[in-house]
Design a protein around this motif. Structure first.
Motif, PDB file in Angstrom:
ATOM      1  N   LEU A 228      52.029   9.824   4.453  1.00  0.00           N
ATOM      2  CA  LEU A 228      51.211  11.036   4.384  1.00  0.00           C
ATOM      3  C   LEU A 228      49.954  10.910   5.238  1.00  0.00           C
ATOM      4  CD1 LEU A 228      51.493  11.884   0.568  1.00  0.00           C
ATOM      5  CD2 LEU A 228      52.838  12.768   2.473  1.00  0.00           C
ATOM      6  N   TRP A 229      49.420   9.696   5.324  1.00  0.00           N
ATOM      7  CA  TRP A 229      48.206   9.519   6.111  1.00  0.00           C
ATOM      8  C   TRP A 229      48.474   9.770   7.600  1.00  0.00           C
ATOM      9  CZ3 TRP A 229      48.241   6.072  10.090  1.00  0.00           C
ATOM     10  CH2 TRP A 229      49.179   5.033  10.072  1.00  0.00           C
ATOM     11  N   PHE A 232      48.466  13.506   8.172  1.00  0.00           N
ATOM     12  CA  PHE A 232      47.059  13.935   8.188  1.00  0.00           C
ATOM     13  C   PHE A 232      46.411  13.572   9.521  1.00  0.00           C
ATOM     14  CE2 PHE A 232      42.555  13.220   7.505  1.00  0.00           C
ATOM     15  CZ  PHE A 232      42.157  14.312   6.745  1.00  0.00           C
ATOM     16  N   ILE A 276      49.220  19.010   4.111  1.00  0.00           N
ATOM     17  CA  ILE A 276      48.562  17.777   4.580  1.00  0.00           C
ATOM     18  C   ILE A 276      48.175  17.913   6.053  1.00  0.00           C
ATOM     19  CG2 ILE A 276      48.912  15.308   5.001  1.00  0.00           C
ATOM     20  CD1 ILE A 276      50.788  15.353   2.540  1.00  0.00           C
TER      21      ILE A 276
END
Length: 377
Positions: A228-229, A232, A276
């Motif tokens: 997920l990072w 982002f 995100i």
């Protein structure tokens, strides 16, 4: 207009078994002497006459539509033409209607191979896009793939390596992972076979010439294997193109290998990925705007020089005069090189300089009237 005394009976079948015909069509076959059958299943239909029929049958197999039309015109009595599925659905019906009057033709459709395929796959098909590349180029197929429908049915042609063409087009449009590829062979027949192929591997060698392809949008969750990072971060960095001139946000996402990933998330409305990514864009927009504001104040001349370099470098890609070095299978340019304008491009040259001057004068007016005014205040 002369009265038509004979009929061309066009019968669609989904089985090579005589007993699977309706009683009406069985009787029609028994009473008709001249029978035209496609090469691909000529022997199977010819075997129907081996069951002690009283009337002798004359079977005809053609190698082309024109050869078939010429033979039909030469017949003075009723004729049966065997076809697959519905003859008026991507079938021989269109060719017959172009060459014979409607009074001469009678059609007896069966279920289409597409209907049968979707019933076997147990998938609704009311929104399916249907395309045929049987005896046609892949232009319509490429147009359909670009629209990314939820399901796509493709009528293939064993003579033009259809499966390789479909695979190539999916690859060029980066849709290999977007669709499940269902190969449906001899649908409705004894040797019926349906299998899902992995297009990242070589195509099987044992493929029947009677096949269609069904593409269904994959149900894979592409976000499962992506941190997920990183999603982002892609939004955070990609938004810089909204601030920096001469840099494409799409190019940055391609560089990060997330362009197709984000497109797939948008098409499938993956709210987790979209949320995100948008969060990264918002944080990136606020952060980059503050950083650039600080850099402009402290190092104005250096920043301006860098931005001019970005703009100058981008001219290489947006220069309107170029020579195409290579095309893809859809006849779209994929590799180009800039060239100087030629005499045949004089009109383009006029537009180029006209709008260039308009853009320059527009910026000059804005600079003098608004930015200069702010400096005075």
């Amino acid at each position: 207009m002369t009265e038509v005394n004979r009929k061309i009976h066009v019968i669609g079948i989904n089985s090579y078994k005589f007993e699977d015909l309706s009683f009406k069509l069985q009787n029609l076959f028994l009473e008709t002497e001249n029978i035209a059958v496609p090469n691909s299943y000529f022997e199977e239909i010819k075997s129907w006459s081996e069951n002690g029929l009283e009337k002798k049958k004359l079977f005809f197999s053609s190698n082309s539509n024109q050869e078939l039309v010429n033979w039909l015109r030469s017949q003075k009595t009723d004729v049966i033409l065997i076809s697959r599925g519905d003859p008026l659905w991507f079938g021989i019906g269109r060719i017959l209607l172009e060459n014979f009057s409607k009074d001469e033709l009678s059609f007896y459709p069966s279920n289409t191979c597409i209907q049968l395929a979707f019933s076997k796959l147990k998938i609704p098909w009311q929104d399916t896009v249907n395309v045929s590349i049987h005896g046609r180029d892949s232009t319509k197929l490429v147009e359909a793939l670009k629209a990314r429908p939820s399901s796509l049915a493709i009528i293939t042609d064993s003579n033009n390596k259809s499966l390789e063409i479909i695979k190539k087009n999916l690859s060029e449009l980066n849709l290999i992972d977007f669709y499940d590829f269902w190969l449906c062979e001899e649908i409705g027949l004894d040797k019926e076979n349906i299998r899902k192929l992995n297009l990242k591997e070589s195509l099987p060698s044992d493929i029947s010439s009677l096949n269609i392809v069904v593409l269904t949008k994959t149900k894979k969750n592409f976000s499962n294997n992506i941190p997920l990072w990183y999603i982002f971060l892609s939004g955070f960095i990609g938004i810089s193109a909204m601030i920096l001139p001469g840099i494409s946000g799409s190019f940055i996402l391609v560089f990060l290998s997330k362009y197709e990933f984000i497109l797939k998330a948008l098409n499938s409305f993956d709210t987790a990925v979209i949320s995100i990514f948008l969060a990264g864009c918002i944080v990136g927009l606020v952060t980059f705007s503050r950083v650039f504001s600080y850099l402009f104040k402290k190092y104005n001349d250096v920043v301006i020089s860098v931005l001019i370099g970005f703009l100058g470098g981008s001219l290489f890609k947006i220069w309107p005069f170029y020579e195409v070095l290579e095309y893809n299978s859809s006849n779209e340019p994929i590799y180009t090189t800039p060239i100087l304008p030629t005499a045949s491009q004089s009109n383009d040259l006029v537009f180029f300089f006209t709008f260039g001057v308009i853009g320059f004068l527009g910026m000059w007016v804005i600079e003098k009237k608004f930015i200069g005014l702010n400096k005075e205040n």
